[in-house]
Design a protein around this motif. Structure first.
Motif, short mmCIF file in Angstrom:
data_model
loop_
_atom_site.label_atom_id
_atom_site.label_comp_id
_atom_site.label_asym_id
_atom_site.label_seq_id
_atom_site.Cartn_x
_atom_site.Cartn_y
_atom_site.Cartn_z
N ILE A 1 42.99 30.28 49.16
CA ILE A 1 44.30 29.71 49.46
C ILE A 1 45.32 30.82 49.71
O ILE A 1 45.45 31.74 48.90
N SER A 2 46.01 30.70 50.82
CA SER A 2 47.10 31.61 51.14
C SER A 2 48.41 30.91 50.82
O SER A 2 48.73 29.88 51.40
N TRP A 3 49.17 31.46 49.86
CA TRP A 3 50.39 30.80 49.38
C TRP A 3 51.63 31.36 50.06
O TRP A 3 51.72 32.56 50.34
N HIS A 4 52.58 30.46 50.34
CA HIS A 4 53.84 30.82 51.00
C HIS A 4 54.98 30.08 50.31
O HIS A 4 54.80 28.96 49.82
N SER A 5 56.16 30.67 50.32
CA SER A 5 57.31 30.02 49.73
C SER A 5 57.83 28.92 50.66
O SER A 5 57.89 29.10 51.88
N ARG A 6 58.19 27.79 50.06
CA ARG A 6 58.79 26.69 50.83
C ARG A 6 60.29 26.91 51.04
O ARG A 6 60.89 26.29 51.90
N HIS A 7 60.88 27.76 50.20
CA HIS A 7 62.33 27.96 50.19
C HIS A 7 63.04 26.61 50.11
O HIS A 7 63.97 26.31 50.86
N SER A 8 62.55 25.79 49.15
CA SER A 8 63.10 24.45 49.02
C SER A 8 64.57 24.45 48.63
O SER A 8 65.28 23.47 48.86
N GLU A 9 65.04 25.57 48.06
CA GLU A 9 66.46 25.64 47.69
C GLU A 9 67.36 25.59 48.92
O GLU A 9 68.52 25.17 48.83
N LEU A 10 66.83 25.98 50.08
CA LEU A 10 67.63 25.95 51.31
C LEU A 10 67.90 24.52 51.78
O LEU A 10 68.87 24.27 52.50
N PHE A 11 67.02 23.60 51.39
CA PHE A 11 67.19 22.22 51.84
C PHE A 11 68.41 21.56 51.18
O PHE A 11 69.03 20.67 51.77
N ALA A 12 68.74 22.02 49.96
CA ALA A 12 69.85 21.39 49.22
C ALA A 12 71.14 21.43 50.02
O ALA A 12 71.93 20.48 50.00
N ALA A 13 71.37 22.54 50.76
CA ALA A 13 72.60 22.67 51.53
C ALA A 13 72.63 21.71 52.72
O ALA A 13 73.70 21.42 53.27
N THR B 1 53.40 22.22 46.66
CA THR B 1 53.92 22.23 45.30
C THR B 1 55.45 22.25 45.43
O THR B 1 55.97 22.41 46.54
N PRO B 2 56.18 22.10 44.33
CA PRO B 2 57.64 22.08 44.46
C PRO B 2 58.24 23.32 45.13
O PRO B 2 59.21 23.21 45.88
N ASP B 3 57.65 24.51 44.88
CA ASP B 3 58.24 25.75 45.39
C ASP B 3 57.41 26.45 46.44
O ASP B 3 57.91 27.32 47.15
N GLN B 4 56.13 26.08 46.55
CA GLN B 4 55.23 26.78 47.47
C GLN B 4 54.40 25.78 48.27
O GLN B 4 54.30 24.60 47.93
N TYR B 5 53.81 26.32 49.33
CA TYR B 5 52.75 25.56 49.99
C TYR B 5 51.60 26.52 50.26
O TYR B 5 51.81 27.72 50.48
N GLY B 6 50.41 26.00 50.18
CA GLY B 6 49.23 26.83 50.42
C GLY B 6 48.47 26.34 51.63
O GLY B 6 48.49 25.15 51.97
N GLU B 7 47.80 27.27 52.30
CA GLU B 7 46.92 26.94 53.43
C GLU B 7 45.52 27.44 53.10
O GLU B 7 45.35 28.55 52.59
N ALA B 8 44.53 26.62 53.40
CA ALA B 8 43.14 27.03 53.19
C ALA B 8 42.27 26.30 54.20
O ALA B 8 42.71 25.33 54.85
N TYR B 9 41.03 26.77 54.34
CA TYR B 9 40.12 26.21 55.33
C TYR B 9 38.78 25.88 54.67
O TYR B 9 38.27 26.62 53.83
N TRP B 10 38.27 24.71 55.04
CA TRP B 10 36.99 24.23 54.51
C TRP B 10 36.06 23.94 55.68
O TRP B 10 36.46 23.35 56.68
N SER B 11 34.81 24.37 55.55
CA SER B 11 33.83 24.19 56.63
C SER B 11 32.69 23.29 56.17
O SER B 11 32.15 23.46 55.07
#
Length: 324
Positions: A235-247, A215-225
């Motif tokens: 789904i385990s959600w984590h911040s992408r810290h996309s604002e850091l890429f701007a610099a 997603t624009p601000d996050q990424y999720g990880e999940a597993y399917w069997s």
């Protein structure tokens, strides 16, 4: 794929083409060398870790360039083995051993630039893990039987090994499509609207699949069997810290990772430094390719790859069993 798989595939293909025209050990040796040749580019140091990652599987994996070099290698091998009457067969065998290497690599998620010099796009199907015993063992066992018997029955074993391993590649793509359909339906039920979704197998199998949801601000990880296809995604959600890429926008190394990963990347701050991870390989919080870009005020000229922690085989087995 791993070196053993590529070596075995090259040997099996060459044995299948050459048959009884030359000694089987000879064609297997030539095929093993030809199947390994494209990966020798890994020994080229391009100056920094990001260049080394993104310039692997480039010219040495380009289908056109391998096609052009195959007749020369076939002629040289025919002379070296004193079998000049079979030089056309050698050309075909070596060509197949060479081009099946990048085509096999194409099934992994890494990215193979097989369209050079026309395009440097890193193609990736992502239906196979880089090491999968169920692909390699049929090839290897059948090849060993063929070399041991050295008769037509042995050649049929070798052909059967190629058939089984190729069918397994097809199986992986079918299951990937099934997994993707289930995952997309589950995301819809959870009202998740992703920018991108990646579905790729976990280590050593094609039964448990890892998905990365961007997603624009996050990424999720999940597993399917495949063994429990209707279990809801956790789904385990984590911040992408996309604002850091701007610099770092416009900075070659950051842009290169973003391009090579097809947008599946995340950033985080560690002290004054910014780390950038390719999310396609590994799993949170340890990714196979994480690079230290330095700070926005003082970017690193030659980024280094951060060490990643790999689980032991016992830990990997416990994770796989739980996810199954």
């Amino acid at each position: 794929m791993d070196s053993l798989s590529q070596l075995t595939l090259g040997a099996a293909v060459t044995v299948a083409v050459m048959g009884k025209r030359v000694p089987l050990w000879q064609s297997a040796l030539v095929g093993a060398i030809a199947g390994t040749l494209p990966d020798l580019d890994v020994f080229i140091d391009h100056g920094d870790a990001i260049r080394n990652m993104t310039l692997h599987r480039t010219e040495s994996h380009a289908l056109l360039l391998l096609t052009l070099v195959a007749p020369l290698l076939g002629w040289l091998v025919a002379r070296a083995t004193r079998s000049r009457e079979y030089w056309r067969n050698w050309c075909l065998a070596i060509w197949l051993a060479l081009i099946t290497h990048p085509l096999l690599d194409l099934t992994t998620v890494y990215g193979t630039q097989l369209g050079l010099p026309f395009t440097d796009f890193p193609y990736a199907i992502g239906s196979m893990y880089i090491i999968d015993p169920l692909y390699t063992l049929p090839l290897l066992i059948a090849l060993v039987i063929a070399l041991g018997r050295r008769d037509r029955v042995g050649l049929r074993w070798n052909q059967a090994g190629l058939l089984v391993s190729t069918l397994y590649l097809g199986w992986s793509m079918v299951v990937q499509c099934v997994a993707t359909r289930h995952i997309e339906q589950d995301l819809l039920q959870q009202s998740v609207t992703p920018q991108q979704v990646l579905v790729t197998p976990t280590a050593f199998n094609t039964l448990v699949w890892r998905t990365v949801i961007m997603t624009p601000d996050q990424y999720g990880e999940a597993y399917w069997s495949l063994m429990s296809p209707d279990r809801p995604l956790e789904i385990s959600w984590h911040s992408r810290h996309s604002e850091l890429f701007a610099a770092f926008k416009g900075q070659w190394h950051a842009e290169r990772v973003a391009w090579f990963s097809h947008g599946f990347y995340a950033m985080k701050q560690q002290g004054e430094d910014i780390l950038m991870s390719d999310l396609r390989m590994g799993e949170a919080p340890n990714y196979t390719f994480t690079f230290n870009l330095g700070s926005p005020q003082s970017p690193v000229l030659a980024p280094e790859r951060e060490p990643s922690v790999r689980p032991s085989l016992v830990q990997a087995w416990h994770k796989l069993r739980e996810r199954l």
